[in-house]
Design an enzyme around this catalytic site. Sequence first.
Site, PDB file in Angstrom:
ATOM      1  N   GLY A 119     -32.073  40.504 -18.629  1.00 48.48           N
ATOM      2  CA  GLY A 119     -32.048  40.954 -19.950  1.00 48.48           C
ATOM      3  C   GLY A 119     -33.365  40.070 -20.680  1.00 48.48           C
ATOM      4  O   GLY A 119     -33.616  39.197 -20.329  1.00 48.48           O
TER       5      GLY A 119
ATOM      6  N   GLY B  65     -33.336  34.791 -15.710  1.00 50.37           N
ATOM      7  CA  GLY B  65     -32.319  33.640 -15.612  1.00 50.37           C
ATOM      8  C   GLY B  65     -31.912  33.689 -14.477  1.00 50.37           C
ATOM      9  O   GLY B  65     -32.614  33.846 -13.318  1.00 50.37           O
ATOM     10  N   ASP B  66     -30.634  33.276 -14.055  1.00 47.66           N
ATOM     11  CA  ASP B  66     -30.017  33.200 -12.740  1.00 47.66           C
ATOM     12  C   ASP B  66     -30.288  34.012 -11.834  1.00 47.66           C
ATOM     13  O   ASP B  66     -30.403  33.879 -10.508  1.00 47.66           O
ATOM     14  CB  ASP B  66     -28.713  32.462 -13.075  1.00 47.66           C
ATOM     15  CG  ASP B  66     -27.513  33.617 -13.365  1.00 47.66           C
ATOM     16  OD1 ASP B  66     -28.230  34.594 -14.282  1.00 47.66           O
ATOM     17  OD2 ASP B  66     -26.396  33.726 -13.225  1.00 47.66           O
TER      18      ASP B  66
ATOM     19  N   ASP C 135     -28.501  33.017 -23.582  1.00 44.20           N
ATOM     20  CA  ASP C 135     -27.187  32.374 -23.178  1.00 44.20           C
ATOM     21  C   ASP C 135     -27.442  30.915 -23.101  1.00 44.20           C
ATOM     22  O   ASP C 135     -26.348  30.211 -22.932  1.00 44.20           O
ATOM     23  CB  ASP C 135     -26.541  32.888 -21.996  1.00 44.20           C
ATOM     24  CG  ASP C 135     -26.052  34.344 -22.290  1.00 44.20           C
ATOM     25  OD1 ASP C 135     -26.042  34.753 -23.483  1.00 44.20           O
ATOM     26  OD2 ASP C 135     -25.561  35.095 -21.402  1.00 44.20           O
TER      27      ASP C 135
ATOM     28  N   ARG D 213     -11.196  38.181 -46.642  1.00 46.63           N
ATOM     29  CA  ARG D 213     -10.686  38.481 -45.503  1.00 46.63           C
ATOM     30  C   ARG D 213     -10.860  37.408 -44.569  1.00 46.63           C
ATOM     31  O   ARG D 213     -11.826  36.716 -44.550  1.00 46.63           O
ATOM     32  CB  ARG D 213     -11.604  39.845 -45.366  1.00 46.63           C
ATOM     33  CG  ARG D 213     -10.986  41.085 -46.005  1.00 46.63           C
ATOM     34  CD  ARG D 213     -12.370  42.375 -45.672  1.00 46.63           C
ATOM     35  NE  ARG D 213     -11.911  43.485 -46.231  1.00 46.63           N
ATOM     36  CZ  ARG D 213     -12.674  44.314 -46.532  1.00 46.63           C
ATOM     37  NH1 ARG D 213     -14.145  44.184 -46.229  1.00 46.63           N
ATOM     38  NH2 ARG D 213     -12.475  45.635 -47.061  1.00 46.63           N
TER      39      ARG D 213
ATOM     40  N   MET E 177     -23.033  37.167 -28.151  1.00 50.57           N
ATOM     41  CA  MET E 177     -23.198  37.129 -26.682  1.00 50.57           C
ATOM     42  C   MET E 177     -22.727  35.591 -26.010  1.00 50.57           C
ATOM     43  O   MET E 177     -22.751  34.732 -26.822  1.00 50.57           O
ATOM     44  CB  MET E 177     -24.805  37.606 -26.295  1.00 50.57           C
ATOM     45  CG  MET E 177     -24.862  38.921 -26.468  1.00 50.57           C
ATOM     46  SD  MET E 177     -26.409  39.756 -25.866  1.00 50.57           S
ATOM     47  CE  MET E 177     -26.197  41.442 -25.619  1.00 50.57           C
TER      48      MET E 177
HETATM   49  O1  F6P Z   1     -27.364  37.206 -20.114  1.00 52.58           O
HETATM   50  C1  F6P Z   1     -27.858  37.670 -21.479  1.00 52.58           C
HETATM   51  C2  F6P Z   1     -26.966  38.614 -21.801  1.00 52.58           C
HETATM   52  O2  F6P Z   1     -27.512  38.761 -23.099  1.00 52.58           O
HETATM   53  C3  F6P Z   1     -25.454  38.313 -21.887  1.00 52.58           C
HETATM   54  O3  F6P Z   1     -24.985  37.776 -22.785  1.00 52.58           O
HETATM   55  C4  F6P Z   1     -24.814  39.855 -22.139  1.00 52.58           C
HETATM   56  O4  F6P Z   1     -23.432  40.060 -21.745  1.00 52.58           O
HETATM   57  C5  F6P Z   1     -25.739  40.547 -21.104  1.00 52.58           C
HETATM   58  O5  F6P Z   1     -26.965  39.968 -21.250  1.00 52.58           O
HETATM   59  C6  F6P Z   1     -25.935  41.903 -21.659  1.00 52.58           C
HETATM   60  O6  F6P Z   1     -26.806  42.608 -20.861  1.00 52.58           O
HETATM   61  P1  F6P Z   1     -27.116  44.060 -20.826  1.00 52.58           P
HETATM   62  O7  F6P Z   1     -28.585  44.321 -21.580  1.00 52.58           O
HETATM   63  O8  F6P Z   1     -27.127  44.706 -19.499  1.00 52.58           O
HETATM   64  O9  F6P Z   1     -26.260  44.909 -21.973  1.00 52.58           O
END
Ligand code: F6P
Length: 384
Positions: A18, A138-139, A163, A198, A205
Site C-alpha cells: 500500500g 512493508g512486511d 500501520d 452524540r 487503519m
Molecule cells: O498496511 C496498510 C494498510 O493501510 C492497512 O491498514 C489496511 O488494512 C490496508 O493497507 C488496506 O489496503 P488496500 O489498499 O488493499 O485497501
Amino acid sequence: MARSSRAIRRIGILTGGGDCPGLNAVIRAVAKSAMNVHGVEVFGIRDAFRGFVEGDGKLLGYGDVSGILTQGGTILGTSNKHNPFHFPVVRKKVSHLHLALGGEVRNEDATPVFRDMTRALLANARRWRLDACVLLGGDGTMNIGMKLSTLGLPVVGVPKTIDNDLAETDVTFGYDTAVACVTDAVDRIHSTAMSHHRVMVIETMGRYAGWIALKAGVAGGGDIILIPEIPYDLGKVVSKVTERSKTGRRFSIVVVAEGARPKKGTMTVERTVADSHDPIRLGGVGAKLADDIEKASGLETRYTILGHLQRGGCPTAYDRALATRFGHHAMALVAAGRFGRMVCLKGDAVTSVPIAKAVARLKLVPRNHPLIQAAKALGTSFGV
Ligand code: F6P
C-alpha cells in the site's frame, strides 16, 4: 548476503504494498545520493513487482526526482498484488460457442492462475543491468526481498507502512502523517459530537497493530480507544459512554482500529482479495460497534470510516526528514555492498538490520505501552 565485490553502476528502485506519504521523499533521497555522491544510475521499476516481472520501468533522470519531496503517493506506482513467487497470470476463460456467437472477451471472464515468475524478474534485472535493488515496502515487500536475495539479487530494504507494524525499527515513514490525518479527523468529529450530543465512532487503519488509533486517539482526546492488541468488552464500552452522558458530558469519542475485535469475537473482514499476498481486507468494525453501542445505551451514535484518506496527502515534516535519512542511508548500504539489510531507526540513529530479522515478527503495541498507561490515568477507556 555477503559484501559485493562488484562495482555498483546502476541500481533498481521500486515501491511495493500500500502507498504511504514519504515514498517520493525516499525515492528522491536514494536517487539524488546515488547520482550526486556515488555516480550511480537509478532505474525506476513501475508498480512494484508487476513491473519487475513484466519488464516495465525506466532510467530516472535528475528531473524525475526533483520537486517530489512533498508529494504524497509514489511516482513509480505500486501494487500489493504482484508477488513474483506467486504471480497472477490472467488466463481468459472463453467458450468457442461464445466467440462464434460474436461475444467479446470481457474482464470478468478472466481468472488469474498463479506462477513463480522469478526467472522473468531476474532476467529483467540482467537486461536492465541492475547491480542491486532498493525496495521500499512493508512486511510483504521485505519478505519477497529476502527471498530474492537468496536467489542472488542484492537488495536493500526501506521500511514503509502507515500501520508502523514493522519490527526492528522504532518507526516507519508514513506513520506520522497518518497520525496527523487521524488526529485532525478526531478534532473535527469532536465539534460535531459536542453539538449533537452524540457518540461518534471513528474507524482507523491498523490491521494487526493499533499504533495509529492509539497515538491519534490520545492526541485527539478520544474517550475510548480500541486496538487489536486489547480485545474489548462491549459492556465496558457501553458503561463508559453511559457514565459520561449521565455526568453531563453529553458526547463521547470512540477511536477504533479496523483490526479491533470484541473479547469473544473475531475481526470484521470486509472482503478477501484472492490475488493479494495478504488477502484479508478489514473494515466495518466501526459500523458494527456504533450499532451495538446505540442499541445497548440508547444514545444516538454515528460512525466515520477514515479509510484511504489516512494514506494520502503530503508527508509531515517528520516523515520528510525521516524518509530523507532512510533513503540516504539505503544508498550508503548499497555503495558499501551491505545487502540483505533493512534501514531502520533506533533512538536517534538511522542504522540497519538483516531483513530476515525485521520480518520475523510484527511490531505490536505492548499492553503496558507508556501511552496506554498515561491515557488510562487520564480516564481513557481501552474497553477492558
Ligand atoms: O498496511 C496498510 C494498510 O493501510 C492497512 O491498514 C489496511 O488494512 C490496508 O493497507 C488496506 O489496503 P488496500 O489498499 O488493499 O485497501
